[in-house]
Each structure stands twice: as C-alpha cells, then as structure tokens.
Design an enzyme around this catalytic site. Structure first.
Site, PDB file in Angstrom:
ATOM      1  N   LYS A   1      39.060  31.153  40.380  1.00  0.00           N
ATOM      2  CA  LYS A   1      39.241  32.505  39.864  1.00  0.00           C
ATOM      3  C   LYS A   1      38.554  32.718  38.519  1.00  0.00           C
ATOM      4  O   LYS A   1      38.031  33.792  38.241  1.00  0.00           O
ATOM      5  CB  LYS A   1      40.743  32.808  39.715  1.00  0.00           C
ATOM      6  CG  LYS A   1      41.498  32.973  41.014  1.00  0.00           C
ATOM      7  CD  LYS A   1      42.983  33.200  40.739  1.00  0.00           C
ATOM      8  CE  LYS A   1      43.772  33.410  42.009  1.00  0.00           C
ATOM      9  NZ  LYS A   1      43.462  34.687  42.657  1.00  0.00           N
TER      10      LYS A   1
ATOM     11  N   ALA B   1      38.913  36.912  41.666  1.00  0.00           N
ATOM     12  CA  ALA B   1      38.554  38.207  41.115  1.00  0.00           C
ATOM     13  C   ALA B   1      38.799  38.276  39.603  1.00  0.00           C
ATOM     14  O   ALA B   1      39.770  37.729  39.098  1.00  0.00           O
ATOM     15  CB  ALA B   1      39.350  39.315  41.806  1.00  0.00           C
TER      16      ALA B   1
ATOM     17  N   ASN C   1      49.522  33.856  50.103  1.00  0.00           N
ATOM     18  CA  ASN C   1      49.539  34.005  48.648  1.00  0.00           C
ATOM     19  C   ASN C   1      49.875  35.440  48.283  1.00  0.00           C
ATOM     20  O   ASN C   1      49.580  36.378  49.018  1.00  0.00           O
ATOM     21  CB  ASN C   1      48.183  33.605  48.047  1.00  0.00           C
ATOM     22  CG  ASN C   1      47.217  34.773  47.955  1.00  0.00           C
ATOM     23  OD1 ASN C   1      47.287  35.575  47.015  1.00  0.00           O
ATOM     24  ND2 ASN C   1      46.324  34.885  48.945  1.00  0.00           N
TER      25      ASN C   1
ATOM     26  N   PHE D   1      45.920  39.106  41.528  1.00  0.00           N
ATOM     27  CA  PHE D   1      44.768  39.125  40.610  1.00  0.00           C
ATOM     28  C   PHE D   1      45.084  38.453  39.273  1.00  0.00           C
ATOM     29  O   PHE D   1      44.739  38.969  38.205  1.00  0.00           O
ATOM     30  CB  PHE D   1      44.300  40.559  40.353  1.00  0.00           C
ATOM     31  CG  PHE D   1      43.460  41.168  41.451  1.00  0.00           C
ATOM     32  CD1 PHE D   1      42.992  40.420  42.508  1.00  0.00           C
ATOM     33  CD2 PHE D   1      43.141  42.518  41.416  1.00  0.00           C
ATOM     34  CE1 PHE D   1      42.215  40.988  43.513  1.00  0.00           C
ATOM     35  CE2 PHE D   1      42.360  43.096  42.422  1.00  0.00           C
ATOM     36  CZ  PHE D   1      41.899  42.333  43.470  1.00  0.00           C
TER      37      PHE D   1
ATOM     38  N   SER E   1      42.676  43.346  48.649  1.00  0.00           N
ATOM     39  CA  SER E   1      43.784  42.428  48.413  1.00  0.00           C
ATOM     40  C   SER E   1      45.104  43.152  48.683  1.00  0.00           C
ATOM     41  O   SER E   1      45.306  44.276  48.215  1.00  0.00           O
ATOM     42  CB  SER E   1      43.777  41.931  46.966  1.00  0.00           C
ATOM     43  OG  SER E   1      44.985  41.238  46.686  1.00  0.00           O
TER      44      SER E   1
ATOM     45  N   ASN F   1      47.935  42.262  47.495  1.00  0.00           N
ATOM     46  CA  ASN F   1      48.915  41.813  46.507  1.00  0.00           C
ATOM     47  C   ASN F   1      48.972  42.640  45.233  1.00  0.00           C
ATOM     48  O   ASN F   1      49.714  42.321  44.318  1.00  0.00           O
ATOM     49  CB  ASN F   1      48.642  40.340  46.162  1.00  0.00           C
ATOM     50  CG  ASN F   1      48.769  39.457  47.385  1.00  0.00           C
ATOM     51  OD1 ASN F   1      49.698  39.607  48.162  1.00  0.00           O
ATOM     52  ND2 ASN F   1      47.823  38.548  47.558  1.00  0.00           N
ATOM     53  N   THR F   2      48.163  43.691  45.163  1.00  0.00           N
ATOM     54  CA  THR F   2      48.254  44.659  44.074  1.00  0.00           C
ATOM     55  C   THR F   2      48.645  45.993  44.703  1.00  0.00           C
ATOM     56  O   THR F   2      47.928  46.503  45.559  1.00  0.00           O
ATOM     57  CB  THR F   2      46.911  44.781  43.331  1.00  0.00           C
ATOM     58  OG1 THR F   2      46.599  43.522  42.721  1.00  0.00           O
ATOM     59  CG2 THR F   2      46.984  45.851  42.261  1.00  0.00           C
TER      60      THR F   2
ATOM     61  N   LYS G   1      34.352  44.004  50.059  1.00  0.00           N
ATOM     62  CA  LYS G   1      35.254  43.134  50.824  1.00  0.00           C
ATOM     63  C   LYS G   1      36.371  43.981  51.415  1.00  0.00           C
ATOM     64  O   LYS G   1      37.078  44.691  50.697  1.00  0.00           O
ATOM     65  CB  LYS G   1      35.835  42.034  49.944  1.00  0.00           C
ATOM     66  CG  LYS G   1      36.586  40.955  50.741  1.00  0.00           C
ATOM     67  CD  LYS G   1      36.873  39.746  49.883  1.00  0.00           C
ATOM     68  CE  LYS G   1      37.421  38.590  50.715  1.00  0.00           C
ATOM     69  NZ  LYS G   1      37.593  37.368  49.910  1.00  0.00           N
TER      70      LYS G   1
ATOM     71  N   ASN H   1      39.274  39.985  54.061  1.00  0.00           N
ATOM     72  CA  ASN H   1      40.285  39.454  53.162  1.00  0.00           C
ATOM     73  C   ASN H   1      41.460  38.936  53.996  1.00  0.00           C
ATOM     74  O   ASN H   1      41.370  38.816  55.205  1.00  0.00           O
ATOM     75  CB  ASN H   1      40.741  40.562  52.199  1.00  0.00           C
ATOM     76  CG  ASN H   1      41.137  40.017  50.826  1.00  0.00           C
ATOM     77  OD1 ASN H   1      41.794  38.988  50.719  1.00  0.00           O
ATOM     78  ND2 ASN H   1      40.739  40.715  49.780  1.00  0.00           N
TER      79      ASN H   1
END
Length: 352
Positions: free
Chosen positions: A65, A85, A110, A114, A172, A174-175, A210, A239
C-alpha cells in the site's frame, strides 16, 4: 515453492493475518526473499497501453500500500507493480481486525478502508524507487473528504511524475458509498477530472479504471460507454466482491471484500463481457482468483492483455509470480502463440 518459503508461510499463518502481512513486507525489505528479476522472453514481453512489460504478470494494488518494498518486489518475477491505494491525507482505515484468511476456500476477506500513509510519503518513495519494471499507483479518496471525486485528481497531480500508470479505484467495497461513483454520470465526471489532471503532467501516462465484479449487465454497459467516451486507457477487472456464495469457512460471515479462488469465475466472466462490449479494443487487466499459470492464461484468453496477483500469494508465497510467468510462457508455446498479444481474447466466448 521452495522449502524456505514453505516454512515461512507456515510461520506466518500462525499469526494474525495483518501482522503476518506486515512481516512479509519486512522480509522483502530485508532481502530475505530470493529473486533474480522479472521473468521474460520473446513470448512473454508485451506492450499494454504503451507500457513495455517484460511479462504480463503484475502485482495487484493493496499488497504494498505504501510503496515500501519496490526494489525487492521488482526482483521476484513480476512484469509490473501497482502500489496503493493512496489518498491525499494519511488514513487509519477501519478498526482492527479487518483481514481474515478463509483457508478452506483459498480466499481472503478484508475491510481495510484505504489505510495508507497518504500521498506525500508515498510519492517521495516512488520518486526514489530504483529502475526496473513499470510501477503504477492506485488512486483513492479519503473517507471524510468533502469532494471524493477531486481526491483522485489530487493524488495524481502529486505523484504523477514518479509513476508509469495510475488506476482510479472507485470499486473498493470498504469505503462507504465509494462504489456510488461507478454510476454513469458520476464516473464520467470523475474520470474527466483525473484526465484533466493528467494533462497537466510533464509526462503523459496511462490511466486505468478498476471496477467491481458485482456490476449488473446494464451497469457494465455504462462503464464501457463511459470508458470509450472519456478516453481512458484500460480497465482493471476486477476488485473484490461482496458475494459469499458457496463459501465454507467460518470467517465468511465477516463484512468486507472477498478475494481469492471464489472470485475467479465471477471476475473472469465480467472480463469477457467487457472485452465483448469494447470489441477487444480497450486494454483489460484481469484480476481475481488467479493462483496458477493456467488461470492466468484463462484470463488472457478471456480478453486480458495482462493479469495481476495478490490473494493467492497468501497461500502460495511470493514465488508465485515467477511460477505463473514461466508456466504462462510454456502454455503459449504449447498452443502455438508467438506472443501474449496473439492469445488475448481467443477463448472469450466460453465465458459469455
């Protein structure tokens, strides 16, 4: 995988996954992982969106990362690397624990969110990187940003002079609400902003997008249409997924993005559909569930010009990069292809 790497993986799997990942990066930095440079050859060397790659097997974003192990990673066999990222400001990410191994499924979940050092130290490390294979940066947005779309352009402006390509990551899971930026109008505006930032750089570079594997056919059509309209250089497919279909591991109940073996078919199908929607004219990078040369070859034949690895290394080690590249060379030779580019898309129809 040699006996040393096998022993190292056994020891790492006795630790918390995030701790183990940090130690793996430390081992790379200390030179404890052998490597002779990128695997290459006449069949493997290829050009993707203007990038000259010694082989089409890359490292996916998320492993390094913060761009702390670039030199060692260039020597383990990869043909290109993607770090990040990176977000404009440093970000802690989501609370721990936030990484799980699903050994029964050969998968990983996961929900990092970020977590990274921010664009300033990452750009400085990229500026000081050694010569070697092409290196790209995955662009992200701070979760508390007032203008997330603008964050991607901000990171590109800061780091663009020190990278060979950039990837816009709006996929992603996860945000919160980040994937909303994949909608047609929002995505078009965001990408135009990033491309405007690229135009200000002294040296032009390819910009990729992506995408998520969970897009509907209509949403995928919109992505292809926007990609053509704004003129991005390629798409990274895909992703992680929110799907949990068919999993056996107890940790499958955890929230976050699923990667690894269960993602292979889903991501490859999206890849083939994108290849058809773009008439095979837009470079695609295939990611998701690759753990062997045969699976990398399947992605290429489905429409990918290059591929990326990450989660399979949790189970097969860093030596997987060289193993996949060498095996891919043998498969191309077996089927009479003189180059990677000759094989791209030749098996697309079986996924449609």
């Amino acid at each position: 995988m040699n006996i040393t790497e096998r022993l190292g993986l056994t020891l790492l799997h006795g630790l918390d996954p995030e701790t183990a990942h940090g130690l793996a990066l430390k081992a790379l930095q200390m030179g404890l992982v052998p490597g002779g440079g990128p695997v290459t050859g006449a069949r493997l060397a290829t050009t993707v969106a203007g990038l000259d790659l010694p082989n089409p097997v890359g490292l996916a974003a998320g492993f390094d990362k913060n761009a702390v192990a670039l030199g060692p990673l260039m020597r383990v066999g990869f043909g290109f690397l993607e770090v990040g990222a990176a977000t404009p400001r440093p970000q802690e990410g989501n609370p721990k624990p936030r990484l799980w191994r699903l050994a029964e499924d050969r998968a990983v979940i996961n929900r990092f969110g970020f977590n990274n050092d921010g664009m300033e130290p990452i750009a400085a490390r990229l500026a000081a990187r050694p010569a070697g294979v092409p290196v790209g940066l995955n662009l992200g947005a701070n979760k508390d940003s007032a203008d997330r779309a603008a964050d991607f352009a901000t990171v590109l402006k800061r780091a663009g002079a020190h990278i060979d390509f950039a990837t816009v990551n709006v996929s992603s899971p996860n945000t919160e609400k980040l994937r909303d930026l994949q909608g047609k109008e929002a995505l078009s505006a965001l990408l135009r902003g990033v491309l405007a930032a690229r135009a200000e750089l002294a040296r032009p570079l390819p910009v990729f997008l992506k995408i998520a594997p969970d897009l509907s056919p209509a949403e995928l059509e919109d992505v292809a249409e926007v990609a053509r309209a704004v003129g991005i250089d390629g798409i990274v497919a895909t992703n992680t997924t929110l799907s949990r279909e068919g999993l056996k591991s107890a940790s499958s109940v955890q929230a976050g993005g699923l990667s690894g073996a269960p993602l292979f078919e889903k991501s490859t199908r999206i890849l083939a559909q994108l290849s058809k929607l773009t008439d095979g004219k837009l470079p695609l990078i295939g990611v998701g569930g690759i753990s062997s040369a045969e699976e990398a070859y399947e992605k290429i034949r489905a429409g990918a010009s290059a591929v990326q690895l990450y989660s399979a290394m949790v189970y097969k080690g860093i030596g997987l990069a060289a193993e996949v590249a060498r095996g891919l060379d043998a498969l191309l030779a077996r089927d009479g292809f003189a180059s990677v580019s000759e094989a791209v898309g030749t098996g697309r129809n079986r996924w449609l």
